[in-house]
Write a protein that holds these residues in place. Sequence first.
Motif, PDB file in Angstrom:
ATOM      1  N   LYS A   1      89.584 -47.259-105.724  1.00 14.12           N
ATOM      2  CA  LYS A   1      90.518 -46.355-106.906  1.00 14.12           C
ATOM      3  C   LYS A   1      90.864 -46.505-107.296  1.00 14.12           C
ATOM      4  CE  LYS A   1      85.021 -44.588-108.050  1.00 14.12           C
ATOM      5  NZ  LYS A   1      85.052 -44.083-108.394  1.00 14.12           N
ATOM      6  N   PHE A   2      91.944 -47.043-106.595  1.00 12.75           N
ATOM      7  CA  PHE A   2      93.120 -46.959-106.508  1.00 12.75           C
ATOM      8  C   PHE A   2      93.932 -46.801-107.170  1.00 12.75           C
ATOM      9  CE2 PHE A   2      98.041 -48.479-106.196  1.00 12.75           C
ATOM     10  CZ  PHE A   2      97.809 -47.021-105.131  1.00 12.75           C
ATOM     11  N   LYS A   3      95.182 -45.095-108.165  1.00 10.13           N
ATOM     12  CA  LYS A   3      95.898 -45.762-109.327  1.00 10.13           C
ATOM     13  C   LYS A   3      96.913 -45.506-108.937  1.00 10.13           C
ATOM     14  CE  LYS A   3      92.974 -42.469-110.630  1.00 10.13           C
ATOM     15  NZ  LYS A   3      91.612 -42.105-109.576  1.00 10.13           N
ATOM     16  N   GLY A   4      98.080 -46.205-109.346  1.00  7.02           N
ATOM     17  CA  GLY A   4      99.595 -46.075-109.138  1.00  7.02           C
ATOM     18  C   GLY A   4      99.767 -47.265-108.795  1.00  7.02           C
ATOM     19  N   LEU A   5     100.963 -47.253-108.321  1.00  7.72           N
ATOM     20  CA  LEU A   5     102.071 -48.461-107.907  1.00  7.72           C
ATOM     21  C   LEU A   5     102.432 -48.560-107.104  1.00  7.72           C
ATOM     22  CD1 LEU A   5     102.752 -51.339-108.525  1.00  7.72           C
ATOM     23  CD2 LEU A   5     105.064 -49.882-109.943  1.00  7.72           C
ATOM     24  N   LYS A   6     102.562 -49.664-105.295  1.00  8.59           N
ATOM     25  CA  LYS A   6     103.224 -48.646-104.418  1.00  8.59           C
ATOM     26  C   LYS A   6     104.231 -50.459-104.453  1.00  8.59           C
ATOM     27  CE  LYS A   6      99.168 -48.562-101.705  1.00  8.59           C
ATOM     28  NZ  LYS A   6      98.429 -48.595-100.737  1.00  8.59           N
ATOM     29  N   VAL A   7     105.292 -50.439-104.054  1.00 10.26           N
ATOM     30  CA  VAL A   7     105.768 -51.915-103.196  1.00 10.26           C
ATOM     31  C   VAL A   7     106.678 -51.602-102.076  1.00 10.26           C
ATOM     32  CG1 VAL A   7     107.742 -53.190-104.195  1.00 10.26           C
ATOM     33  CG2 VAL A   7     106.354 -51.853-106.133  1.00 10.26           C
ATOM     34  N   GLU A   8     106.086 -52.877-101.036  1.00 12.78           N
ATOM     35  CA  GLU A   8     106.519 -52.715 -99.371  1.00 12.78           C
ATOM     36  C   GLU A   8     106.979 -53.361 -99.604  1.00 12.78           C
ATOM     37  OE1 GLU A   8     103.083 -52.055 -96.982  1.00 12.78           O
ATOM     38  OE2 GLU A   8     102.592 -49.935 -98.005  1.00 12.78           O
ATOM     39  N   ALA A   9     108.157 -53.387 -98.879  1.00 11.67           N
ATOM     40  CA  ALA A   9     109.353 -54.524 -98.147  1.00 11.67           C
ATOM     41  C   ALA A   9     109.301 -53.955 -96.854  1.00 11.67           C
ATOM     42  CB  ALA A   9     110.546 -54.771 -99.112  1.00 11.67           C
ATOM     43  N   GLN A  10     110.068 -55.493 -96.397  1.00  6.39           N
ATOM     44  CA  GLN A  10     110.213 -55.147 -94.807  1.00  6.39           C
ATOM     45  C   GLN A  10     110.688 -56.552 -94.159  1.00  6.39           C
ATOM     46  OE1 GLN A  10     106.597 -53.672 -93.305  1.00  6.39           O
ATOM     47  NE2 GLN A  10     106.297 -55.576 -91.231  1.00  6.39           N
ATOM     48  N   SER A  11     112.063 -56.252 -92.995  1.00  6.03           N
ATOM     49  CA  SER A  11     112.424 -57.387 -92.138  1.00  6.03           C
ATOM     50  C   SER A  11     112.220 -57.536 -90.888  1.00  6.03           C
ATOM     51  CB  SER A  11     112.681 -57.648 -92.947  1.00  6.03           C
ATOM     52  OG  SER A  11     113.701 -57.211 -92.855  1.00  6.03           O
ATOM     53  N   GLY A  12     112.421 -58.450 -89.980  1.00  4.06           N
ATOM     54  CA  GLY A  12     112.431 -57.793 -88.296  1.00  4.06           C
ATOM     55  C   GLY A  12     112.681 -58.570 -87.297  1.00  4.06           C
ATOM     56  N   ILE A  13     113.194 -58.590 -86.723  1.00  4.76           N
ATOM     57  CA  ILE A  13     114.129 -59.287 -85.341  1.00  4.76           C
ATOM     58  C   ILE A  13     114.060 -58.815 -84.147  1.00  4.76           C
ATOM     59  CG2 ILE A  13     116.140 -58.488 -85.563  1.00  4.76           C
ATOM     60  CD1 ILE A  13     116.977 -61.207 -86.298  1.00  4.76           C
ATOM     61  N   SER A  14     113.765 -60.061 -83.555  1.00  2.42           N
ATOM     62  CA  SER A  14     113.734 -59.863 -81.724  1.00  2.42           C
ATOM     63  C   SER A  14     115.271 -59.514 -81.476  1.00  2.42           C
ATOM     64  CB  SER A  14     113.294 -60.482 -80.968  1.00  2.42           C
ATOM     65  OG  SER A  14     114.342 -61.388 -81.021  1.00  2.42           O
TER      66      SER A  14
ATOM     67  N   TYR B   1     106.843 -58.590 -97.767  1.00  2.00           N
ATOM     68  CA  TYR B   1     106.812 -57.952 -98.627  1.00  2.00           C
ATOM     69  C   TYR B   1     105.781 -58.189 -99.842  1.00  2.00           C
ATOM     70  CZ  TYR B   1     108.400 -62.166-101.011  1.00  2.00           C
ATOM     71  OH  TYR B   1     108.228 -62.888-101.909  1.00  2.00           O
ATOM     72  N   GLY B   2     105.706 -56.624-100.741  1.00  2.00           N
ATOM     73  CA  GLY B   2     104.179 -56.607-101.246  1.00  2.00           C
ATOM     74  C   GLY B   2     104.551 -55.510-102.443  1.00  2.00           C
ATOM     75  N   ALA B   3     103.440 -56.077-103.680  1.00  2.00           N
ATOM     76  CA  ALA B   3     102.669 -54.494-104.290  1.00  2.00           C
ATOM     77  C   ALA B   3     102.009 -54.573-104.612  1.00  2.00           C
ATOM     78  CB  ALA B   3     103.499 -55.182-106.135  1.00  2.00           C
TER      79      ALA B   3
ATOM     80  N   PHE C   1     112.425 -55.402 -83.646  1.00  2.00           N
ATOM     81  CA  PHE C   1     112.787 -54.657 -83.937  1.00  2.00           C
ATOM     82  C   PHE C   1     112.167 -54.771 -85.689  1.00  2.00           C
ATOM     83  CE2 PHE C   1     115.999 -54.498 -81.672  1.00  2.00           C
ATOM     84  CZ  PHE C   1     116.188 -52.486 -80.961  1.00  2.00           C
ATOM     85  N   THR C   2     111.996 -53.682 -86.198  1.00  2.00           N
ATOM     86  CA  THR C   2     111.466 -53.962 -87.907  1.00  2.00           C
ATOM     87  C   THR C   2     111.727 -52.378 -89.019  1.00  2.00           C
ATOM     88  OG1 THR C   2     109.111 -54.877 -87.076  1.00  2.00           O
ATOM     89  CG2 THR C   2     108.998 -54.516 -89.827  1.00  2.00           C
ATOM     90  N   ALA C   3     112.421 -53.085 -90.000  1.00  2.00           N
ATOM     91  CA  ALA C   3     112.848 -52.170 -90.935  1.00  2.00           C
ATOM     92  C   ALA C   3     112.810 -51.916 -92.610  1.00  2.00           C
ATOM     93  CB  ALA C   3     114.337 -51.766 -91.085  1.00  2.00           C
ATOM     94  N   GLY C   4     111.946 -51.185 -92.932  1.00  2.00           N
ATOM     95  CA  GLY C   4     111.725 -51.532 -94.244  1.00  2.00           C
ATOM     96  C   GLY C   4     111.619 -50.065 -95.121  1.00  2.00           C
ATOM     97  N   ALA C   5     111.048 -50.671 -96.423  1.00  2.00           N
ATOM     98  CA  ALA C   5     111.114 -49.337 -96.764  1.00  2.00           C
ATOM     99  C   ALA C   5     110.040 -49.456 -98.459  1.00  2.00           C
ATOM    100  CB  ALA C   5     111.983 -49.718 -97.689  1.00  2.00           C
TER     101      ALA C   5
END
Length: 959
Positions: free
Chosen positions: A186-199, A209-211, A951-955
Amino acid sequence: MQNSSAFARLVGGVGATALTLMLATGVHAQEAPAPTPTPEPAAEREQEIVISGSRAIVDGTNAPTPVAVVSNEQLKTASPSSLIDGLNQLPVFSSSVRQNSTGSSGSGQGGNGGNYLNLRALLPTRTLVLLDGRRTVASSIQMNATDVTLFPQMLVSRVDVVTGGASAAYGSDAVAGVVNFIIDNKFKGLKVEAQSGISTYGDNFSYRYGAAGGMDFAGGRGNIIASFERAETKGINDANARDWSAAGWGIIPSTIAQTGTTQIIAPDIRTNLVTYGGTIQSCFPTGVACPIANQSFNPDGTLVPFVTGQYAGSSVASGGSGAAVRTNLTTSNWTNTAYLRGQFEFSDSLTFFAEGIYGDVNTKYVGAPSSITSGSSSGIIIYRDNAFLPAAVRATMVANGITSFRMGRANKEIAPNVNRTNTKTWRGVAGFEGKIGGDWNYSLALERSHSHYHLESRGNRIIENFYNGADAVINPATNQPVCRSTLLGLPQGVGCVPIDLFGEDSASPEAIAYASGTAIADLYLDQTNVMLDLRGRPFDTWAGPVSIAFGAEYRKESARQEVDPISASVKNGTGIRGFPSSANGQPGGFALTNPQPIDGEFDVKEAYLEAAIPLARDASFFHSLDINGAVRYADYSTVGGVWTWKAGVSWEPVDGVRFRATRSRDIRAAGIAELFTASQQTAGLSARDTTRPGAPAVAPITRQSRGNPTLSPEEADTFTGGVVLTPFSGVNFSVDYYSIRIKGAITQSTLQQVIDGCAAGNQSLCDLITRDPGGVITTIVTPFLNLAEVKTSGLDIEAGYRTRVGNGQLSLRALANHTFELATTNEGITVDRAGDMGLRDAVAKWTVTGSATYQHDSGTTLFVQGRYISGGKYDSTLGPTALPVAQNQVPAMFYTDVTVKQRIGPPTNGFEVFLTVNNLFDKDPPIAPQGAVTIPRQTNPYFYDMIGRYFTAGAKLRF
């Protein structure tokens, strides 16, 4: 500089992504986004689907079966690479098959690059995986399990792990337990995710990434949610990318004369008497003087003495002139998943829902960097009239009466054998749910799933063509090289291309194309499932309402595999001079893989009844007392009817102290692969030949596995018992003992078990062994049989504490598993793999995951996690005469992960950035070689981190 450059790439990429998201949505650092409707609290949305080891109990606090509940946020904070990676860090999943463990040397083959959960190291096939309480099709016929990579991670609200036997409540296959992924439907709204990682080494780059979005319509009577996610990990293709892997550690068999043990772990593993240019191993006829023996060919065809390495065994040595065959450290993989769900409430008694999943999982890994030919089982026989034979060598042969010689060679021109897999899965569910009267809930659903697995095993040596082309002679009419079979006009000579094998990279492109090909398999798996469930509270006792659940299920599963003509053929060396006699008549024309056709199906009809009955409330020494029981009958088209049952009790003598116990009978019927798989082979393995004096180690051995349509169901007896303490608000502690005993376990004997059973006088096992003319083992057949008993027992421990500290919330949590035994009895021989850290199908005696989270009111969160894996034996079956005592020890490991998050805006709507460092202190894995002897994998990828500091960083953005 390499580390700082890698980190700069990571931060720069994520920074750009975060900036784009902020600009696109108008989110600024100092202000919150425009108000939007506040989502319903999770507890309100999910109260009707709480799972508690039961279909009858809604409130899980009084359930008798241990259940671990982990939220999406907890899992992704621990391992932002994916929710599944976070789940695999829990102690009960320490032996799961993961995407990074797929690769060569027998590690993870058959996993298709997926994630297959493995509760209690009892294998994925004994773990029942559900999505919102319903099954989905298997993604791998070898695993006979669902790839959880396919699930919509952005919409999963939590994961419930039922660690007791649960077949009666949830269905067959739940011998080890149930893992249920709960969707926030029953999720309502919108969410967006993006991240990248490197050793920290600048490799294994990844991104995700996804929405996901959801909305109500028709005044709230309807709801629709959807998500799309893409993820990719580049993998580590360079075998020398880490110091520990560049050292090339592996196992050398057949060293007793040099070390006093039958094998030894050593660095710089190289093939013995096998080089990239070819090494002369022996001359014929037997007994003739052989001055060219133990010499290798240079690129110009001249000979150079072969330098034997230390501890030289039958196939490998440490150092020396042999070929150093290495493979990728981790697999490259990429995944696309999409999810869509809609529902419409016509009335309180009727809601229609439908959902669909599409998954596309891809992998690429090196199966074998070189195609090795050596010894009597596969060595190349070079005759004196060979067209490419250097003149000086031919002269020596003539002078000494040598008619031919056997050459060992690592044919890297024909390899590497690169495997590419693609698994596409479609799943649809539609049904109705609602209320009947005021006391009953019902659900009727139809699920249809289809999976298509496509394998291409490229650069695969074609056995007949290779030996046919190797026997090259001069055509007297043209004075040019030609295949001997062509010159004689034999059918095998049609299209044959002669192969120059003297010196590294000597074979022509045309010869390589003739001698190698691509093994192809297309596997189609289908599942149809019809489920009816009813749950209600028909009456009350003196202590409260009685909960009852009952229902029925029909399931049909089928598999069909189509393969290329070469894989489906039988090796035939007729008319090919020098063709290995041990290969004649063996299934599959390639050196590796050789998938075989599969065609089979079965169906099962099931019905169950479960009841939860309260017996006491708020009495002296009986603050609460509840019992729970379930029974299920399953009628299989393959084996007939079987019963499962469960009985449990939960007793709370005083508030905050609760004792719980369950006893269950669980079953698992054979899957499609175990029933119908034709012969499949794995090459390059080793074992000790205990049928001979001195138990010499033998390598390489080819293992052939086969299905068995006469298999009976496994039968497991499970007991769990423990105590849960909640002395005051914010504190919880539980400890549970478990014991699982599986009788008639469906398994394949190991190579060593077949040999040992033969040595003990079991002629039926001796019949499974094929030897070359010299009596050396070349092939062992291992069909699936109901011949084992598996026992495991241990403790699950969980502790948690939550309190306010300053202007924030501090949460502490620890999960631990202590395994007393993981013992398999097969052919009267019992082997306990608890603490065998060098093997795949084993488990650490202690696994602990502890975390501390501090969430400041300003939106800053700091998360620190520690993961402990106890040390143990490399292999407890190896005594002091099999492996030096000092080498039969694997040290304990401790990993530290740290995450920092900053939220901008309110908790429900806002912008968040994060940085995670996994394996903060860059711990190298312990040396624990496994896999094929000639292509060692230096550590155990099922237990240890092979990447290093990451390391993984994202928003993330939600509105």
